[in-house]
Design a protein around this motif. Structure first.
Motif, PDB file in Angstrom:
ATOM      1  N   SER A  81       0.842  -1.191   0.000  1.00  0.00           N
ATOM      2  CA  SER A  81       0.000   0.000   0.000  1.00  0.00           C
ATOM      3  C   SER A  81       0.878   1.241   0.000  1.00  0.00           C
ATOM      4  N   VAL A  82       0.269   2.341  -0.323  1.00  0.00           N
ATOM      5  CA  VAL A  82       0.989   3.610  -0.368  1.00  0.00           C
ATOM      6  C   VAL A  82       1.491   3.972   1.025  1.00  0.00           C
ATOM      7  N   ASP A  83       0.674   3.722   2.047  1.00  0.00           N
ATOM      8  CA  ASP A  83       1.023   4.115   3.413  1.00  0.00           C
ATOM      9  C   ASP A  83       2.093   3.236   4.049  1.00  0.00           C
ATOM     10  N   SER A  84       1.968   1.912   3.917  1.00  0.00           N
ATOM     11  CA  SER A  84       2.870   1.021   4.654  1.00  0.00           C
ATOM     12  C   SER A  84       3.902   0.321   3.778  1.00  0.00           C
ATOM     13  N   GLY A  85       3.824   0.456   2.465  1.00  0.00           N
ATOM     14  CA  GLY A  85       4.781  -0.201   1.586  1.00  0.00           C
ATOM     15  C   GLY A  85       4.515  -1.697   1.508  1.00  0.00           C
ATOM     16  N   TYR A  86       5.571  -2.497   1.338  1.00  0.00           N
ATOM     17  CA  TYR A  86       5.471  -3.950   1.216  1.00  0.00           C
ATOM     18  C   TYR A  86       5.548  -4.566   2.600  1.00  0.00           C
ATOM     19  N   VAL A  87       4.503  -5.287   2.999  1.00  0.00           N
ATOM     20  CA  VAL A  87       4.455  -5.959   4.301  1.00  0.00           C
ATOM     21  C   VAL A  87       4.199  -7.434   4.046  1.00  0.00           C
ATOM     22  N   ALA A  88       5.115  -8.291   4.519  1.00  0.00           N
ATOM     23  CA  ALA A  88       5.007  -9.723   4.268  1.00  0.00           C
ATOM     24  C   ALA A  88       4.877 -10.507   5.564  1.00  0.00           C
ATOM     25  N   ASP A  89       4.121 -11.600   5.496  1.00  0.00           N
ATOM     26  CA  ASP A  89       3.988 -12.566   6.588  1.00  0.00           C
ATOM     27  C   ASP A  89       4.512 -13.883   6.040  1.00  0.00           C
ATOM     28  N   VAL A  90       5.615 -14.383   6.615  1.00  0.00           N
ATOM     29  CA  VAL A  90       6.266 -15.591   6.121  1.00  0.00           C
ATOM     30  C   VAL A  90       6.003 -16.742   7.077  1.00  0.00           C
TER      31      VAL A  90
END
Length: 107
Positions: A81-90
């Protein structure tokens, strides 16, 4: 030689007219919207990988998985998203397996 000229002419036409029958018109005023996925499972080689992603406007969400060499399945879910960028759950499924003969000669 004639084949080379035909190919060169086709390339020139394609680059000279970007709005050809094969292009998709892009309207920069409309938000992006797409969805795709693929999956490969090959029991013979114990290969399992795939990816799915969807975007509607500025936000993207997706996931992918890959069979690791140690036998585990790695799964990644993500949002962009524009606000949080790339957020991943591995996450990992299974226990790592290390064959005894794989480390032979490294004493």
């Amino acid at each position: 030689m004639p084949q080379v000229l035909v190919v060169a002419a086709a390339v020139a036409v394609a680059f000279g007219h970007p709005e050809s029958a094969y292009s998709v018109p892009v309207d920069p005023e409309k938000p992006a919207k797409y969805s795709f996925n693929y999956q490969v499972q090959d029991d013979a080689s114990e290969n399992d990988f795939g990816h799915q992603e969807a975007r509607d406007g500025p936000d993207t969400q997706g996931s992918y998985q890959v069979q690791l060499p140690d036998g585990r399945l790695q799964k990644v879910s993500y949002t962009v998203s524009v606000d949080s960028g790339y957020v991943a759950d591995v996450m990992y499924e299974g226990e790592p397996q290390y064959p005894a003969d794989a480390t032979a000669g490294y004493a």
